[in-house]
Design an enzyme around this catalytic site. Structure first.
Site, PDB file in Angstrom:
ATOM      1  N   GLY A 225      38.349  45.429  28.670  1.00 38.54           N
ATOM      2  CA  GLY A 225      38.046  45.108  30.058  1.00 38.54           C
ATOM      3  C   GLY A 225      36.546  44.975  30.247  1.00 38.54           C
ATOM      4  O   GLY A 225      35.764  45.444  29.410  1.00 38.54           O
TER       5      GLY A 225
ATOM      6  N   HIS B 106      34.072  50.530  38.390  1.00 38.27           N
ATOM      7  CA  HIS B 106      32.765  49.883  38.169  1.00 38.27           C
ATOM      8  C   HIS B 106      32.323  49.114  39.420  1.00 38.27           C
ATOM      9  O   HIS B 106      31.143  49.106  39.762  1.00 38.27           O
ATOM     10  CB  HIS B 106      32.847  48.897  36.997  1.00 38.27           C
ATOM     11  CG  HIS B 106      32.720  49.532  35.639  1.00 38.27           C
ATOM     12  ND1 HIS B 106      31.613  50.261  35.256  1.00 38.27           N
ATOM     13  CD2 HIS B 106      33.539  49.521  34.559  1.00 38.27           C
ATOM     14  CE1 HIS B 106      31.766  50.665  34.004  1.00 38.27           C
ATOM     15  NE2 HIS B 106      32.937  50.250  33.557  1.00 38.27           N
TER      16      HIS B 106
ATOM     17  N   HIS C 256      39.901  51.817  35.907  1.00 36.19           N
ATOM     18  CA  HIS C 256      38.584  52.048  35.302  1.00 36.19           C
ATOM     19  C   HIS C 256      37.625  50.919  35.715  1.00 36.19           C
ATOM     20  O   HIS C 256      36.487  51.176  36.120  1.00 36.19           O
ATOM     21  CB  HIS C 256      38.745  52.105  33.777  1.00 36.19           C
ATOM     22  CG  HIS C 256      37.477  52.123  32.988  1.00 36.19           C
ATOM     23  ND1 HIS C 256      37.113  53.189  32.202  1.00 36.19           N
ATOM     24  CD2 HIS C 256      36.481  51.209  32.836  1.00 36.19           C
ATOM     25  CE1 HIS C 256      35.950  52.937  31.627  1.00 36.19           C
ATOM     26  NE2 HIS C 256      35.550  51.723  31.985  1.00 36.19           N
ATOM     27  N   GLU C 257      38.108  49.671  35.636  1.00 37.42           N
ATOM     28  CA  GLU C 257      37.249  48.517  35.955  1.00 37.42           C
ATOM     29  C   GLU C 257      36.936  48.470  37.448  1.00 37.42           C
ATOM     30  O   GLU C 257      35.814  48.134  37.840  1.00 37.42           O
ATOM     31  CB  GLU C 257      37.913  47.203  35.515  1.00 37.42           C
ATOM     32  CG  GLU C 257      38.213  47.094  34.034  1.00 37.42           C
ATOM     33  CD  GLU C 257      37.021  47.365  33.135  1.00 37.42           C
ATOM     34  OE1 GLU C 257      35.872  47.173  33.572  1.00 37.42           O
ATOM     35  OE2 GLU C 257      37.231  47.811  31.999  1.00 37.42           O
TER      36      GLU C 257
ATOM     37  N   CYS D  19      34.005  53.145  27.357  1.00 34.26           N
ATOM     38  CA  CYS D  19      33.366  52.215  28.285  1.00 34.26           C
ATOM     39  C   CYS D  19      32.242  51.505  27.543  1.00 34.26           C
ATOM     40  O   CYS D  19      31.458  52.162  26.861  1.00 34.26           O
ATOM     41  CB  CYS D  19      32.806  52.973  29.498  1.00 34.26           C
ATOM     42  SG  CYS D  19      32.006  51.891  30.702  1.00 34.26           S
ATOM     43  N   LEU D  20      32.190  50.186  27.683  1.00 36.68           N
ATOM     44  CA  LEU D  20      31.156  49.429  26.976  1.00 36.68           C
ATOM     45  C   LEU D  20      29.762  49.771  27.508  1.00 36.68           C
ATOM     46  O   LEU D  20      28.775  49.554  26.812  1.00 36.68           O
ATOM     47  CB  LEU D  20      31.436  47.926  27.104  1.00 36.68           C
ATOM     48  CG  LEU D  20      32.795  47.486  26.534  1.00 36.68           C
ATOM     49  CD1 LEU D  20      33.039  46.006  26.777  1.00 36.68           C
ATOM     50  CD2 LEU D  20      32.896  47.817  25.046  1.00 36.68           C
TER      51      LEU D  20
ATOM     52  N   GLN E 210      28.659  45.078  34.746  1.00 33.87           N
ATOM     53  CA  GLN E 210      28.275  45.503  33.387  1.00 33.87           C
ATOM     54  C   GLN E 210      27.442  44.437  32.666  1.00 33.87           C
ATOM     55  O   GLN E 210      26.807  44.736  31.653  1.00 33.87           O
ATOM     56  CB  GLN E 210      29.519  45.847  32.551  1.00 33.87           C
ATOM     57  CG  GLN E 210      30.269  47.072  33.058  1.00 33.87           C
ATOM     58  CD  GLN E 210      31.493  47.356  32.223  1.00 33.87           C
ATOM     59  OE1 GLN E 210      32.547  46.782  32.438  1.00 33.87           O
ATOM     60  NE2 GLN E 210      31.354  48.237  31.250  1.00 33.87           N
TER      61      GLN E 210
HETATM   62  O1  K1U Z   1      33.509  49.131  29.665  1.00 36.10           O
HETATM   63  C1  K1U Z   1      34.627  48.840  30.059  1.00 36.10           C
HETATM   64  O2  K1U Z   1      34.891  48.895  31.227  1.00 36.10           O
HETATM   65  C2  K1U Z   1      35.651  48.389  29.036  1.00 36.10           C
HETATM   66  C3  K1U Z   1      36.505  49.513  28.499  1.00 36.10           C
HETATM   67  C4  K1U Z   1      37.846  49.470  29.213  1.00 36.10           C
HETATM   68  C5  K1U Z   1      38.704  50.693  29.122  1.00 36.10           C
HETATM   69  C6  K1U Z   1      39.007  51.285  27.922  1.00 36.10           C
HETATM   70  C7  K1U Z   1      39.833  52.392  27.875  1.00 36.10           C
HETATM   71  C8  K1U Z   1      40.369  52.891  29.031  1.00 36.10           C
HETATM   72  C9  K1U Z   1      40.065  52.299  30.215  1.00 36.10           C
HETATM   73  C10 K1U Z   1      39.245  51.205  30.275  1.00 36.10           C
HETATM   74  C11 K1U Z   1      36.675  49.267  27.003  1.00 36.10           C
HETATM   75  O3  K1U Z   1      37.190  48.270  26.602  1.00 36.10           O
HETATM   76  S1  K1U Z   1      36.104  50.463  25.900  1.00 36.10           S
HETATM   77  C12 K1U Z   1      36.590  49.834  24.315  1.00 36.10           C
HETATM   78  C13 K1U Z   1      38.051  49.968  24.036  1.00 36.10           C
HETATM   79  O4  K1U Z   1      38.743  50.715  24.694  1.00 36.10           O
HETATM   80  C14 K1U Z   1      38.672  49.182  22.945  1.00 36.10           C
HETATM   81  C15 K1U Z   1      37.935  48.380  22.115  1.00 36.10           C
HETATM   82  C16 K1U Z   1      38.554  47.659  21.123  1.00 36.10           C
HETATM   83  C17 K1U Z   1      39.903  47.724  20.935  1.00 36.10           C
HETATM   84  C18 K1U Z   1      40.664  48.530  21.748  1.00 36.10           C
HETATM   85  C19 K1U Z   1      40.052  49.254  22.764  1.00 36.10           C
HETATM   86 ZN    ZN Z   2      33.688  50.789  31.740  1.00 34.74          ZN
END
Ligand code: K1U
Ligand code: ZN
Length: 170
Positions: free
Chosen positions: A46, A140, A136-137, A94-95, A51
């Site tokens: 996401g 943000h 989660h998004e 979270c990125l 971001q």
């Molecule tokens: O930063 C963000 O908002 C993105 C975040 C989204 C998220 C992840 C987990 C739970 C709720 C919301 C991410 O994508 S973090 C990276 C991640 O979870 C992932 C990366 C590669 C493959 C699978 C998952």
């Molecule tokens: Zn995030």
């Protein structure tokens, strides 16, 4: 298409409230395509516009597994219409808080109203990973990141770790 730089904590932009989109046009669609490319490159499941430095109420999500076909989803001006009382716990990342994770409780199901890539309105019931991810998004968009649900001490530790990670990668 372009990969955009991702803002990390403690950037004050991540605390700001994003503004509604007024018009869904080709310029906005090009930006959403860039968001999606940035999310795939990270990689993530996401991404909110804030971001990548834009205070607009836009999200992209793709929770398809590696073995599945891509399923990009675009959410413009999303609104939470309903959440379940039942909660679900997920070890969130979270990125904007790279390489840090924490168990976060959120409603297990929700109903979301939004405009899609073409500006058409939808109201969709979500559960599982999609419900977790969209909440989660949407946080943000309201200036909230997952570490805001932790104690001040834990939050401080996470922020210090991210600052060091960013410094070391410069
Ligand atoms: O930063 C963000 O908002 C993105 C975040 C989204 C998220 C992840 C987990 C739970 C709720 C919301 C991410 O994508 S973090 C990276 C991640 O979870 C992932 C990366 C590669 C493959 C699978 C998952
Ligand atoms: Zn995030």
């Amino acid at each position: 298409m372009a990969i955009l730089p991702i803002v990390t904590v403690p950037d004050p932009l991540l605390k700001k409230i994003s503004k509604p989109v007024e018009k869904v046009d080709d310029k906005l669609r090009a930006f959403m395509d860039d968001m999606l490319e940035t999310m795939y490159a990270a990689p993530g499941v996401g991404l909110a516009a804030v971001q990548v430095g834009h205070l607009k109420r836009i999200l992209v999500i793709d929770i398809a597994g590696e073995e599945e076909d891509p399923n990009p989803q675009y959410f413009i001006n999303p609104e939470i219409m309903w959440t379940s009382e039942e909660l679900n716990t997920y070890n969130e990342g979270c990125l904007s808080i790279p390489e840090q994770y924490a168990d976060i409780d959120r409603p297990a199901e929700c109903k979301i109203k939004f405009l899609d890539y073409d500006g058409n309105e939808h109201e969709v019931h979500m559960d599982g990973m999609l419900a977790t991810c969209i909440q989660h998004e949407m946080d943000h968009l309201n200036g909230v990141v997952f570490i805001d649900y932790l104690s001040k001490i834990k939050r401080g530790i996470y922020v210090r770790k991210v600052k060091k990670l960013v410094r070391d990668n410069e």
